[in-house]
Design a protein around this motif. Structure first.
Motif, short mmCIF file in Angstrom:
data_model
loop_
_atom_site.label_atom_id
_atom_site.label_comp_id
_atom_site.label_asym_id
_atom_site.label_seq_id
_atom_site.Cartn_x
_atom_site.Cartn_y
_atom_site.Cartn_z
N MET A 166 -6.77 8.54 12.14
CA MET A 166 -5.41 8.50 11.80
C MET A 166 -4.82 6.99 11.76
SD MET A 166 -2.72 10.21 10.73
CE MET A 166 -1.15 10.67 10.83
N VAL A 167 -5.15 6.09 12.79
CA VAL A 167 -4.68 4.83 12.99
C VAL A 167 -5.24 4.14 12.11
CG1 VAL A 167 -4.56 2.91 14.76
CG2 VAL A 167 -4.09 5.28 15.63
N VAL A 168 -6.68 4.14 11.82
CA VAL A 168 -7.14 3.50 10.84
C VAL A 168 -6.57 3.49 9.28
CG1 VAL A 168 -9.37 3.02 9.54
CG2 VAL A 168 -9.58 3.29 11.95
N GLN A 169 -6.18 4.92 9.10
CA GLN A 169 -5.86 5.16 7.76
C GLN A 169 -4.23 4.25 7.76
OE1 GLN A 169 -4.80 9.25 7.10
NE2 GLN A 169 -4.98 9.15 4.94
N GLN A 170 -3.32 4.28 8.65
CA GLN A 170 -2.28 3.79 8.78
C GLN A 170 -2.27 2.12 8.60
OE1 GLN A 170 -0.18 5.29 12.23
NE2 GLN A 170 0.63 7.09 11.32
N ALA A 171 -3.16 1.89 9.16
CA ALA A 171 -3.48 0.48 9.30
C ALA A 171 -3.84 -0.23 7.91
CB ALA A 171 -4.63 -0.03 10.36
N THR A 172 -4.87 0.90 7.24
CA THR A 172 -5.19 0.46 5.77
C THR A 172 -4.10 0.55 4.90
OG1 THR A 172 -7.25 1.26 6.45
CG2 THR A 172 -7.05 1.07 4.08
N ALA A 173 -3.19 1.25 5.23
CA ALA A 173 -1.94 1.79 4.24
C ALA A 173 -1.06 0.39 4.51
CB ALA A 173 -1.38 2.84 4.42
N ALA A 174 -0.81 -0.14 5.59
CA ALA A 174 0.00 -1.16 5.82
C ALA A 174 -0.43 -2.36 5.45
CB ALA A 174 0.28 -1.10 7.39
N LEU A 175 -1.84 -2.53 5.22
CA LEU A 175 -2.45 -3.84 5.17
C LEU A 175 -2.41 -3.76 3.41
CD1 LEU A 175 -4.02 -6.41 5.50
CD2 LEU A 175 -6.18 -4.89 5.54
N ALA A 176 -2.42 -2.67 2.86
CA ALA A 176 -2.44 -2.69 1.35
C ALA A 176 -0.86 -2.96 0.82
CB ALA A 176 -2.74 -1.22 0.59
N GLN A 177 -0.04 -2.45 1.59
CA GLN A 177 1.47 -2.70 1.47
C GLN A 177 1.59 -4.26 1.56
OE1 GLN A 177 4.39 -1.04 4.08
NE2 GLN A 177 5.92 -0.72 2.36
N ILE A 178 1.31 -4.83 2.60
CA ILE A 178 1.22 -6.26 2.87
C ILE A 178 0.62 -7.16 1.52
CG2 ILE A 178 0.76 -8.23 4.40
CD1 ILE A 178 1.13 -6.30 6.75
N ASP A 179 -0.37 -6.81 1.23
CA ASP A 179 -1.00 -7.19 0.11
C ASP A 179 -0.14 -7.36 -1.25
OD1 ASP A 179 -3.38 -8.13 1.66
OD2 ASP A 179 -4.51 -6.42 1.07
N GLY A 180 0.16 -6.09 -1.32
CA GLY A 180 1.25 -5.95 -2.69
C GLY A 180 2.17 -7.09 -2.54
N TRP A 181 3.13 -7.01 -1.45
CA TRP A 181 3.87 -8.02 -1.20
C TRP A 181 3.45 -9.49 -1.44
CZ3 TRP A 181 5.95 -5.59 4.01
CH2 TRP A 181 6.50 -4.49 4.02
N ILE A 182 2.54 -9.71 -0.91
CA ILE A 182 1.90 -11.13 -1.06
C ILE A 182 1.84 -11.35 -2.60
CG2 ILE A 182 -0.02 -12.68 -0.65
CD1 ILE A 182 -0.26 -11.57 2.25
N ALA A 183 1.13 -10.58 -3.10
CA ALA A 183 0.80 -10.54 -4.70
C ALA A 183 2.01 -10.76 -5.46
CB ALA A 183 -0.11 -9.42 -5.25
N ALA A 184 3.23 -10.07 -5.14
CA ALA A 184 4.50 -9.98 -5.94
C ALA A 184 4.96 -11.50 -5.65
CB ALA A 184 5.35 -8.96 -5.19
N GLU A 185 4.95 -11.80 -4.44
CA GLU A 185 5.57 -13.23 -4.10
C GLU A 185 4.88 -14.27 -4.79
OE1 GLU A 185 8.29 -15.68 -2.82
OE2 GLU A 185 8.54 -13.60 -2.57
N GLN A 186 3.62 -14.12 -4.98
CA GLN A 186 2.76 -15.23 -5.69
C GLN A 186 3.07 -15.12 -7.11
OE1 GLN A 186 -1.11 -14.21 -4.41
NE2 GLN A 186 -1.20 -15.60 -2.69
N ARG A 187 3.36 -14.07 -7.62
CA ARG A 187 4.01 -13.95 -9.10
C ARG A 187 5.19 -14.67 -9.26
NH1 ARG A 187 1.67 -8.87 -8.74
NH2 ARG A 187 3.55 -7.93 -8.32
N ARG A 188 6.07 -14.45 -8.36
CA ARG A 188 7.54 -14.78 -8.38
C ARG A 188 7.44 -16.51 -8.22
NH1 ARG A 188 8.97 -10.03 -5.86
NH2 ARG A 188 8.66 -11.33 -3.79
N GLU A 189 6.49 -16.84 -7.44
CA GLU A 189 6.53 -18.17 -7.34
C GLU A 189 5.62 -18.93 -8.54
OE1 GLU A 189 6.55 -22.24 -5.74
OE2 GLU A 189 7.85 -20.19 -5.21
N ALA A 190 4.84 -18.29 -9.13
CA ALA A 190 4.17 -18.87 -10.33
C ALA A 190 5.16 -18.93 -11.62
CB ALA A 190 2.91 -17.97 -10.83
#
Length: 99
Positions: A1-25
Motif C-alpha cells: 500500500m505504501v509503495v503504491q501511494q509513493a509511486t502515485a505521489a512520484l507520478a504526480q510530482i513528475d507531472g507538475w515538473i513537466a507542466a512547469e517545464q512546458r510553461r517555462e519553455a
C-alpha cells in the motif's frame, strides 16, 4: 500500500515538473519572438489627428492610444507640431529639445 501511494505521489510530482517545464519553455519562446520596445511613442487624441504627448519607449504613463514613432517623428511632434512632452519620462530632454 505504501509503495503504491509513493509511486502515485512520484507520478504526480513528475507531472507538475513537466507542466512547469512546458510553461517555462512557452515563456522563453514568447520573450524571444516579442518585438523590441519602441524607442519613442506619440500619444494621439480621440480624433487621431490631434497629438497629445510624446513619450520615451519605456515610459510607464502613455495612454492606450500611443503608437511607436521614429526619432525624427518624435522631434517633429515636439518642435513643429507642438505636442507636449511627457512630464514623467521627459522625451524633450532625451531628444535634446530645449523649450
Amino acid at each position: 500500500m505504501v509503495v503504491q501511494q509513493a509511486t502515485a505521489a512520484l507520478a504526480q510530482i513528475d507531472g507538475w515538473i513537466a507542466a512547469e517545464q512546458r510553461r517555462e519553455a512557452e515563456r522563453r519562446r514568447g520573450a524571444e519572438i516579442r518585438p523590441p520596445a519602441p524607442e519613442w511613442l506619440v500619444e494621439v487624441g480621440l480624433n487621431k489627428n490631434n497629438l497629445v504627448a510624446v513619450h520615451t519607449g519605456d515610459c510607464w504613463d502613455p495612454d492606450k492610444r500611443a503608437r511607436p514613432v521614429t526619432r525624427a517623428e518624435a522631434l517633429d511632434a515636439l518642435t513643429r507640431l507642438q505636442a507636449q512632452a511627457c512630464s514623467k519620462c521627459r522625451p524633450d530632454t532625451a531628444l535634446g529639445v530645449l523649450e
